[in-house]
Design an enzyme around this catalytic site. Structure first.
Site, mmCIF file in Angstrom:
data_model
loop_
_atom_site.group_PDB
_atom_site.id
_atom_site.type_symbol
_atom_site.label_atom_id
_atom_site.label_comp_id
_atom_site.label_asym_id
_atom_site.label_seq_id
_atom_site.Cartn_x
_atom_site.Cartn_y
_atom_site.Cartn_z
ATOM 1 N N SER A 187 -7.991 18.014 -34.311
ATOM 2 C CA SER A 187 -7.040 19.080 -34.614
ATOM 3 C C SER A 187 -7.483 19.854 -35.842
ATOM 4 C CB SER A 187 -5.649 18.487 -34.858
ATOM 5 O OG SER A 187 -5.713 17.494 -35.847
ATOM 6 N N GLU A 239 -6.002 23.608 -25.809
ATOM 7 C CA GLU A 239 -6.837 24.640 -26.440
ATOM 8 C C GLU A 239 -8.296 24.236 -26.224
ATOM 9 O OE1 GLU A 239 -4.427 26.347 -30.299
ATOM 10 O OE2 GLU A 239 -5.364 24.403 -30.536
ATOM 11 N N ASN A 289 -1.925 25.055 -34.274
ATOM 12 C CA ASN A 289 -1.667 24.430 -35.573
ATOM 13 C C ASN A 289 -1.637 25.448 -36.708
ATOM 14 O OD1 ASN A 289 -1.320 21.900 -34.570
ATOM 15 N ND2 ASN A 289 -3.404 21.205 -34.956
HETATM 16 N N1 3HC Z 1 5.684 10.482 -22.986
HETATM 17 C C1 3HC Z 1 6.038 10.848 -21.744
HETATM 18 N N2 3HC Z 1 7.134 11.593 -21.481
HETATM 19 C C2 3HC Z 1 7.910 11.926 -22.513
HETATM 20 C C3 3HC Z 1 7.614 11.562 -23.836
HETATM 21 C C4 3HC Z 1 6.438 10.808 -24.058
HETATM 22 N N3 3HC Z 1 6.054 10.421 -25.286
HETATM 23 N N4 3HC Z 1 8.564 12.069 -24.666
HETATM 24 C C5 3HC Z 1 9.444 12.713 -23.863
HETATM 25 N N5 3HC Z 1 9.051 12.644 -22.580
HETATM 26 C C6 3HC Z 1 9.684 13.276 -21.415
HETATM 27 C C7 3HC Z 1 11.013 12.658 -21.125
HETATM 28 O O1 3HC Z 1 10.871 11.561 -20.254
HETATM 29 C C8 3HC Z 1 11.773 13.798 -20.475
HETATM 30 O O2 3HC Z 1 11.426 13.907 -19.120
HETATM 31 P P1 3HC Z 1 12.429 14.555 -18.027
HETATM 32 O O3 3HC Z 1 12.443 16.018 -18.288
HETATM 33 O O4 3HC Z 1 11.806 14.174 -16.748
HETATM 34 O O5 3HC Z 1 13.754 13.917 -18.277
HETATM 35 C C9 3HC Z 1 11.219 15.031 -21.176
HETATM 36 O O6 3HC Z 1 9.967 14.643 -21.747
HETATM 37 C C10 3HC Z 1 12.161 15.489 -22.243
HETATM 38 O O7 3HC Z 1 12.376 14.372 -23.119
HETATM 39 P P2 3HC Z 1 13.802 13.948 -23.720
HETATM 40 O O8 3HC Z 1 14.909 14.361 -22.801
HETATM 41 O O9 3HC Z 1 13.728 12.529 -24.163
HETATM 42 O O10 3HC Z 1 13.893 14.723 -25.084
HETATM 43 P P3 3HC Z 1 13.717 16.239 -25.356
HETATM 44 O O11 3HC Z 1 14.224 17.107 -24.267
HETATM 45 O O12 3HC Z 1 14.257 16.385 -26.722
HETATM 46 O O13 3HC Z 1 12.129 16.431 -25.407
HETATM 47 C C11 3HC Z 1 10.079 16.477 -26.513
HETATM 48 C C12 3HC Z 1 11.326 15.681 -26.254
HETATM 49 C C13 3HC Z 1 9.268 16.613 -25.230
HETATM 50 C C14 3HC Z 1 9.262 15.712 -27.559
HETATM 51 C C15 3HC Z 1 10.495 17.916 -27.008
HETATM 52 O O14 3HC Z 1 11.418 17.796 -28.052
HETATM 53 C C16 3HC Z 1 9.330 18.745 -27.476
HETATM 54 O O15 3HC Z 1 8.583 19.305 -26.679
HETATM 55 N N6 3HC Z 1 9.178 18.867 -28.818
HETATM 56 C C17 3HC Z 1 8.129 19.668 -29.431
HETATM 57 C C18 3HC Z 1 6.858 18.885 -29.457
HETATM 58 C C19 3HC Z 1 5.729 19.687 -30.038
HETATM 59 O O16 3HC Z 1 5.874 20.790 -30.541
HETATM 60 N N7 3HC Z 1 4.538 19.089 -29.980
HETATM 61 C C20 3HC Z 1 3.358 19.699 -30.512
HETATM 62 C C21 3HC Z 1 2.969 19.009 -31.761
HETATM 63 S S1 3HC Z 1 1.505 19.712 -32.432
HETATM 64 C C22 3HC Z 1 0.282 18.764 -31.806
HETATM 65 O O17 3HC Z 1 0.484 17.823 -31.069
HETATM 66 C C23 3HC Z 1 -1.079 19.156 -32.200
HETATM 67 C C24 3HC Z 1 -1.706 18.166 -33.144
HETATM 68 O O18 3HC Z 1 -3.021 18.591 -33.417
HETATM 69 C C25 3HC Z 1 -0.959 17.997 -34.442
#
Ligand code: 3HC
Length: 280
Positions: free
Chosen positions: A117, A150, A188
């Site tokens: 990243s 990406e 990022n």
């Molecule tokens: N593994 C598999 N599935 C997952 C999961 C995981 N770790 N976490 C959540 N899910 C699934 C759930 O099972 C659920 O599935 P469904 O739609 O079939 O019911 C779906 O995702 C939604 O989960 P929840 O209902 O539990 O909770 P939310 O609706 O609040 O979603 C989230 C959780 C997906 C984490 C959402 O809040 C989200 O997308 N957040 C933003 C995450 C983000 O911005 N990530 C980027 C970070 S930056 C990065 O990674 C880059 C690095 O370089 C730093």
């Protein structure tokens, strides 16, 4: 046997990448230096697959087939037959450079992709004899849920390498964007300064953590607020990305927030340590 892909690193990102590859029909070899993290990764993948079965997103049979396509190894040499090796090791330059230089020798025919990243892909490619097969393949956490990859082109990366990674991304059910090798890439560079700014707001006492997060969830339709997201990403990772932006652009707008630094110094790294801006 279906096309074999190697994944290096059994942490959160490596687990997610291995799971999605196996679900997409690839034979996957997941490598780590010890068996304990590999066992933990398989348990996490089992839980994630079981959740998909519960939600009827996947049948029992598909889940079982995905698991059978997934094997683990502590021997880097067994990855030599992989068409692509995706590295998701910890974000330490020396560690990744050593890995790439070993893979360059051990896997002369594989494309070498890094999920870094923050590191320069051009720098990683430079330690290889065949740098044209080195490329960035940056996934987002949680990998099974977030659709984006990406694709980062080092100065040395060939068109054939980029095209192969685009095909692989599509076969994994993900969408790719192409980005040049510059600090923070696209996501990022936009996302982490926003998180850093949220930490400044908190440090200034302008609002509580809960209110900052509610503001962005309800006022900007973000799925989670910036401080909860920092806890998910890891505060150490957020700080490392701010440092890379700060160093890369030498622009004070990327100055890491002192509170973020203090929390990392205290070991409050977010979900993975049970404490960040929230307790878990
Ligand atoms: N593994 C598999 N599935 C997952 C999961 C995981 N770790 N976490 C959540 N899910 C699934 C759930 O099972 C659920 O599935 P469904 O739609 O079939 O019911 C779906 O995702 C939604 O989960 P929840 O209902 O539990 O909770 P939310 O609706 O609040 O979603 C989230 C959780 C997906 C984490 C959402 O809040 C989200 O997308 N957040 C933003 C995450 C983000 O911005 N990530 C980027 C970070 S930056 C990065 O990674 C880059 C690095 O370089 C730093």
């Amino acid at each position: 046997m279906s096309e074999q892909i190697g994944v290096i690193g059994a942490g959160t990102m490596g687990q997610g990448i291995a799971q999605v590859l196996a679900q997409s029909g690839f034979t996957v070899s997941l490598f780590d230096i010890a068996s304990e993290p590999l066992e933990r990764a398989l348990e996490a993948i089992d839980r994630s697959l079981a959740r998909l079965v519960d939600k009827q997103r996947l049948s029992e049979a598909e889940s079982e087939e995905a698991r059978q396509r997934l094997t683990t190894t502590t021997d880097l040499e067994t990855l030599a037959d992989c068409s692509v090796i995706i590295e998701a090791a910890p974000e330490q330059a020396a560690l990744k450079e050593k890995l790439f230089s070993d893979l360059d020798r051990l896997a002369p025919h594989s494309i070498l992709a890094s999920n870094t990243s923050s590191l320069s892909l051009t720098g990683l490619a430079a330690v290889c004899e065949r740098p044209e097969r080195v490329v960035g393949m940056h996934f987002f956490n949680p990998v099974p849920v977030l659709k984006l990859v990406e694709i980062i082109r080092a100065e040395q990366t060939s068109d054939a390498t980029v095209e192969k990674i685009e095909q692989l991304t599509e076969a994994m059910g993900k969408i790719s964007v192409r980005i040049a090798d510059s600090a923070g890439f696209a996501v990022n560079r936009l996302l982490v300064p926003m998180i850093n700014e949220a930490v400044f707001l908190l440090q200034e006492g302008a609002a509580s953590a809960e209110d900052i997060d509610t503001a962005m969830k309800l006022g900007a339709a973000h799925p989670m607020g910036p401080l909860a997201l920092a806890d998910l990403i890891g505060l150490d990772v957020c700080l490392a990305i701010m440092e890379v932006l700060n160093d890369g652009f030498a622009d004070p707008k990327y100055r890491p927030c002192p509170l973020l630094r203090r929390m990392v110094d205290a070991g409050y790294l977010g979900r993975k340590t049970g404490r960040g801006f929230y307790s878990y």
